[in-house]
Scaffold this active site. Structure first.
Site, short mmCIF file in Angstrom:
data_model
loop_
_atom_site.label_atom_id
_atom_site.label_comp_id
_atom_site.label_asym_id
_atom_site.label_seq_id
_atom_site.Cartn_x
_atom_site.Cartn_y
_atom_site.Cartn_z
N GLN A 103 44.23 44.02 38.90
CA GLN A 103 43.45 44.62 37.82
C GLN A 103 42.62 45.79 38.33
O GLN A 103 42.56 46.84 37.68
CB GLN A 103 42.53 43.57 37.19
CG GLN A 103 43.24 42.58 36.30
CD GLN A 103 42.28 41.72 35.50
OE1 GLN A 103 41.14 41.48 35.92
NE2 GLN A 103 42.71 41.25 34.34
N ASP A 126 33.49 39.05 43.33
CA ASP A 126 33.23 37.81 42.62
C ASP A 126 31.92 37.97 41.86
O ASP A 126 30.87 38.27 42.45
CB ASP A 126 33.13 36.66 43.63
CG ASP A 126 32.97 35.29 42.98
OD1 ASP A 126 32.60 35.22 41.80
OD2 ASP A 126 33.22 34.29 43.69
N ALA A 127 31.95 37.77 40.54
CA ALA A 127 30.76 37.96 39.72
C ALA A 127 29.63 37.00 40.08
O ALA A 127 28.47 37.26 39.75
CB ALA A 127 31.11 37.79 38.25
N GLU A 144 34.35 38.69 27.36
CA GLU A 144 35.34 37.60 27.44
C GLU A 144 35.78 37.34 28.89
O GLU A 144 36.95 37.08 29.17
CB GLU A 144 36.57 37.96 26.59
CG GLU A 144 37.36 36.78 26.08
CD GLU A 144 38.44 37.18 25.10
OE1 GLU A 144 39.54 36.62 25.18
OE2 GLU A 144 38.17 38.07 24.25
N HIS A 148 35.93 32.44 32.43
CA HIS A 148 36.74 32.06 33.59
C HIS A 148 35.89 31.71 34.82
O HIS A 148 36.46 31.42 35.87
CB HIS A 148 37.66 33.21 34.00
CG HIS A 148 38.65 33.60 32.94
ND1 HIS A 148 39.63 32.76 32.48
CD2 HIS A 148 38.80 34.77 32.26
CE1 HIS A 148 40.35 33.39 31.56
NE2 HIS A 148 39.87 34.60 31.41
#
Length: 277
Positions: A103, A126-127, A144, A148
């Site tokens: 992505q 990584d958020a 959205e 996840h």
């Protein structure tokens, strides 16, 4: 908070899932730079799915309250469609992060092709462990994507950390609408399992934000504008198949199809806005 009966997504596995979905979409002609649901303002709106998807991004933009002086963080940026729209419509600088290498690669290519590479950059991260200093951004959006992530509290805390005082967070999330049942509807369970999704507890969202150091600005159930119409549009027959076929899934024994969700109105969508005091 997530339901304790739901399997928590693992970031590495989510990254591999979206690597595969991105490569599948690029290869089979179903590629769309917006990987999220649509928003229809009224029940009789004639907007196409593609137009409604852009409209949901615009709904977030309206609540971000940013201009060309702002720096926006896009958490779970996908292949960059919403982030590029923010940059194009507001002039803001955008930094997007995704756990999927494919992505990120695609998003940076699209930014270059759109002539926006000077204002939109996408990184692998990584958020829940953001590689940014405190108070680095004027706004954070998560379209959205928090669905996840295995620990919503940690994600929101990280978002609060990197926001400047007065900065806003705007996100969408999925939840089980009341009245909650003892067991999830089989189609919701299949969707969550196949796409590594957990459902938020809407009743706990204000406390989640407060524990993260954020102050609520809005909490809306936008299900009637989003979920059912999106699944209806995706279920329209194209050569006899749901569109797109199982949302790009491959090699899964229990394939999810958009038509599985028709009439399942307990699968809801939240629009959340908050500010760092």
């Amino acid at each position: 908070m997530t339901d304790s009966t739901q399997a928590l997504p693992e970031p590495e596995a989510v990254g591999k899932l979206y690597d595969r979905l991105t490569l599948t979409a690029l290869g089979d002609g179903t590629f769309n730079p917006n990987i999220h649901i649509g928003f229809w303002d009224t029940p009789d709106s004639t907007a196409t799915l593609e137009e409604a998807v852009d409209r949901l991004t615009d709904v977030l933009i309206e609540r971000l309250l940013v201009d060309d002086s702002a720096h926006v963080l896009d958490l779970g940026c996908g292949v960059g469609g919403p982030g590029l729209r923010v940059a194009r419509e507001t002039g803001a600088r955008v930094t997007g992060v995704s756990i999927s290498q494919e992505q990120v690669k695609t998003a940076n290519r699209l930014a270059e092709e759109a002539g926006l590479a000077d204002r939109a950059v996408f990184r692998h991260a990584d958020a829940m462990k953001l590689p940014f200093e405190d108070a680095s951004f004027d706004a954070v959006m998560a379209l959205e994507s928090i669905i996840h992530m295995p620990d919503r509290q940690q994600v929101l805390t990280e978002a609060a950390r990197v926001l400047r005082p007065g900065g806003r967070l705007v996100l969408t999330d999925v939840f089980e609408r009341a009245p909650r049942k003892e067991t999830l509807h089989p189609s919701i369970e299949k969707f969550c399992r196949n796409f590594m999704v957990t459902l938020a507890d809407a009743d706990d969202y204000v406390a989640l934000l407060h524990r993260s150091g954020l102050r609520l600005r809005g909490l809306l159930d936008i299900t009637e504008h989003t979920q059912q119409r999106t699944f209806q549009e995706l279920s329209r027959p194209t050569e006899g198949e749901d569109r797109p076929e199982a949302l790009g899934q491959t090699n899964l024994p229990d394939l999810f199809r958009p038509s599985d969700m028709l009439g399942v109105d307990e699968f809801g969508c939240l629009l959340v806005a908050a500010v760092r005091p």
